[in-house]
Write a protein that holds these residues in place. Structure first.
Motif, short mmCIF file in Angstrom:
data_model
loop_
_atom_site.label_atom_id
_atom_site.label_comp_id
_atom_site.label_asym_id
_atom_site.label_seq_id
_atom_site.Cartn_x
_atom_site.Cartn_y
_atom_site.Cartn_z
N LEU A 120 31.20 -111.14 38.99
CA LEU A 120 32.22 -110.87 39.82
C LEU A 120 33.59 -110.75 39.24
O LEU A 120 33.82 -110.96 38.22
CB LEU A 120 32.57 -112.40 40.56
CG LEU A 120 31.58 -112.98 41.82
CD1 LEU A 120 32.23 -114.30 42.51
CD2 LEU A 120 31.37 -112.05 42.93
N TYR A 121 34.29 -109.44 39.94
CA TYR A 121 35.49 -109.10 39.25
C TYR A 121 36.59 -109.54 40.34
O TYR A 121 36.67 -109.25 41.66
CB TYR A 121 35.33 -107.61 39.24
CG TYR A 121 36.41 -106.91 39.04
CD1 TYR A 121 37.03 -106.94 37.58
CD2 TYR A 121 37.57 -106.19 39.77
CE1 TYR A 121 38.01 -106.28 36.95
CE2 TYR A 121 38.34 -105.47 39.27
CZ TYR A 121 38.93 -105.54 38.04
OH TYR A 121 40.07 -105.02 37.73
N MET A 122 37.67 -110.30 39.94
CA MET A 122 38.81 -110.77 40.75
C MET A 122 40.25 -110.05 40.00
O MET A 122 40.35 -110.11 38.83
CB MET A 122 38.96 -112.11 40.56
CG MET A 122 40.35 -112.46 41.73
SD MET A 122 40.06 -114.34 42.01
CE MET A 122 40.49 -115.02 40.21
N ILE A 123 40.77 -109.48 40.82
CA ILE A 123 42.26 -108.70 40.37
C ILE A 123 43.17 -109.34 41.11
O ILE A 123 43.40 -110.05 42.15
CB ILE A 123 42.00 -107.26 40.51
CG1 ILE A 123 42.93 -106.60 40.05
CG2 ILE A 123 42.13 -106.91 42.22
CD1 ILE A 123 42.70 -104.90 39.90
N GLU A 124 44.47 -109.13 40.49
CA GLU A 124 45.93 -109.49 40.96
C GLU A 124 45.75 -111.08 41.58
O GLU A 124 46.17 -111.31 42.48
CB GLU A 124 46.35 -108.70 42.07
CG GLU A 124 46.57 -107.37 41.54
CD GLU A 124 48.02 -107.00 41.24
OE1 GLU A 124 48.69 -108.11 40.95
OE2 GLU A 124 48.33 -105.94 41.04
N PRO A 125 45.71 -112.26 40.61
CA PRO A 125 45.47 -113.50 41.05
C PRO A 125 46.72 -114.23 40.92
O PRO A 125 46.95 -115.58 40.99
CB PRO A 125 44.50 -113.98 40.14
CG PRO A 125 44.54 -113.35 38.71
CD PRO A 125 45.35 -111.93 39.19
N GLY A 126 47.87 -113.30 40.64
CA GLY A 126 49.09 -114.24 40.32
C GLY A 126 49.62 -114.94 41.58
O GLY A 126 50.51 -115.80 41.19
N ALA A 127 49.18 -114.54 42.77
CA ALA A 127 49.71 -115.50 43.98
C ALA A 127 48.79 -115.87 44.90
O ALA A 127 48.76 -116.50 45.88
CB ALA A 127 50.68 -114.61 44.68
N LEU A 128 47.29 -116.14 44.25
CA LEU A 128 46.34 -116.30 45.20
C LEU A 128 46.24 -117.85 45.45
O LEU A 128 46.65 -118.67 44.53
CB LEU A 128 44.94 -116.06 44.80
CG LEU A 128 44.21 -116.64 43.52
CD1 LEU A 128 43.47 -117.77 44.13
CD2 LEU A 128 43.49 -115.65 42.67
N VAL A 129 45.89 -118.30 46.39
CA VAL A 129 45.55 -119.85 46.72
C VAL A 129 44.09 -120.24 47.34
O VAL A 129 43.84 -119.54 48.42
CB VAL A 129 46.53 -120.40 47.58
CG1 VAL A 129 46.40 -122.02 47.85
CG2 VAL A 129 48.21 -120.36 46.94
#
Length: 284
Positions: A120-129
Motif C-alpha cells: 500500500l502507498y500512502m501520501i501526504e499524511p501530515g494531517a490525516l486522522v
C-alpha cells in the motif's frame, strides 16, 4: 496475502539496472483526468500472462477521507494521482522481471479487497486522522504480512501527526531510523545515500553545481535531511516504511516535465528507491 507467489515472478539477478537512464525515455506531461480507464495519461498498456493474471503486482494507493490533524497542510491522499501510479507501474514493468498489473488501484483500509494488495502507498499524511475502523484494519493488515509505504510530507509537525496516528495502530511499537546499510537500500539498486526528492517546483541547481533537493516546511523546521524510518514486526520485517522530508512520488509523476529534473531526481533517486522498496516488500 499473496506475497509468496510473487517470489517466482521476481528474478533479482535479472533486473535490468546497469543504466537506468538508458532504459527510460522521458515522457511528456498530460492534463489531469483521474479516470485511468479512459485516459492513461500517455502510459501504454501491456499484456499480463494469463498464468499470472491474479498474481501480478498491483500498485495500490490508500485513500483516506479524514483530514485535519496536527500537521496541517498538504494535498491529501490523491496528491500526484494518477500519474505517479501509472508511471511507476510502467517503470517497474520495464526495469525488472516482476509481473506488473498495468492498472493501479485506489483502496480504503476498510475495503473487503484490502488483503488482495500486499503493498500500500500512502501520501501526504501530515494531517490525516484515522477513524477507529481504519486503525483496526491497518493493524490487522500489517500483522498479517502487509506493507505500507508512506511518502511526501515535510517538517516536524507533519511527522508528529503521523507518529501519533501510527501509535494508535501500534501502541507498543515506535518507528526508528533505518540505517543506510539496511538491505532495503541495496536489494536491487545500490543506493549510496538516502535519496531526497523535492517537488519539481522546489528543485534547483545553482551556477556552482549545488542542487537543492528539499522543500520548505510550513512549521519552519529544518527539512534538508531526508529520514527513512520503519516500524517492524517481531521478526524484524518492515511493516511500515516512512519516507519523510522527501517526495518520491513527484519523481514518478513529473518525469516528463523537465529533462534535468528527470535525470537528477527521477532516474537517480525516485525510481531506484521505489523499486527497492517494492522489491523488499514483495520478498519479505
Amino acid at each position: 496475502m499473496k506475497r509468496s507467489r510473487f517470489l517466482s515472478a521476481i528474478a533479482i539477478g535479472g533486473v535490468a539496472i546497469a543504466t537506468i537512464g538508458a532504459a527510460m525515455a522521458q515522457r511528456g506531461r498530460w492534463y489531469r483526468n483521474d479516470d485511468i480507464s479512459t485516459d492513461r495519461r500517455g502510459v501504454p498498456r501491456w499484456d499480463v500472462d494469463p498464468n499470472f493474471e491474479n498474481d501480478a503486482f498491483t500498485f495500490a494507493r490508500l485513500r483516506y477521507e479524514s483530514y485535519g490533524g496536527y500537521g496541517r497542510g498538504g494535498g491529501g491522499w490523491r496528491t500526484d494521482y494518477p500519474d505517479s501510479d501509472l508511471n511507476f507501474s510502467l517503470r517497474l514493468q520495464q526495469l525488472t522481471s516482476m509481473k506488473v498489473n498495468p492498472d493501479p488501484v485506489v483502496v480504503e483500509l476498510t475495503d473487503d479487497k484490502l488483503f488482495d494488495y500486499p503493498f500500500l502507498y500512502m501520501i501526504e499524511p501530515g494531517a490525516l486522522v484515522f477513524n477507529e475502523a481504519e486503525v483496526e484494519a491497518l493493524r490487522r493488515y500489517c500483522y498479517n504480512g502487509g506493507f505500507l509505504m508512506v511518502d511526501d510530507f515535510w517538517g516536524d509537525d507533519q511527522y508528529e501527526n503521523l507518529r501519533r496516528e501510527l501509535k494508535r495502530v501500534f501502541p507498543d511499537r515506535e518507528a526508528s531510523e533505518v540505517p543506510l546499510s539496511h538491505e532495503i537500500f541495496h536489494c536491487v539498486y545500490d543506493m549510496k545515500e538516502k535519496p531526497q526528492v523535492p517537488a519539481i517546483g522546489a528543485a534547483y541547481r545553482m551556477a556552482n553545481g549545488e542542487v537543492g533537493s528539499w522543500e520548505q516546511s510550513r512549521d519552519g523546521s529544518d527539512t534538508r535531511t531526508p529520514h527513512y524510518r520503519a516500524i517492524t514486526d517481531d521478526e524484524d520485517r518492515i511493516m511500515v516504511f516512512i519516507c519523510h522530508n522527501t517526495d518520491l512520488g513527484d519523481g514518478w509523476e513529473r518525469e516528463g516535465e523537465d529533462q534535468w529534473y528527470f535525470d537528477e531526481f527521477s532516474v537517480k533517486k525516485a525510481y531506484p528507491m521505489g523499486i527497492n522498496i517494492v522489491t523488499y516488500a514483495m520478498t519479505h
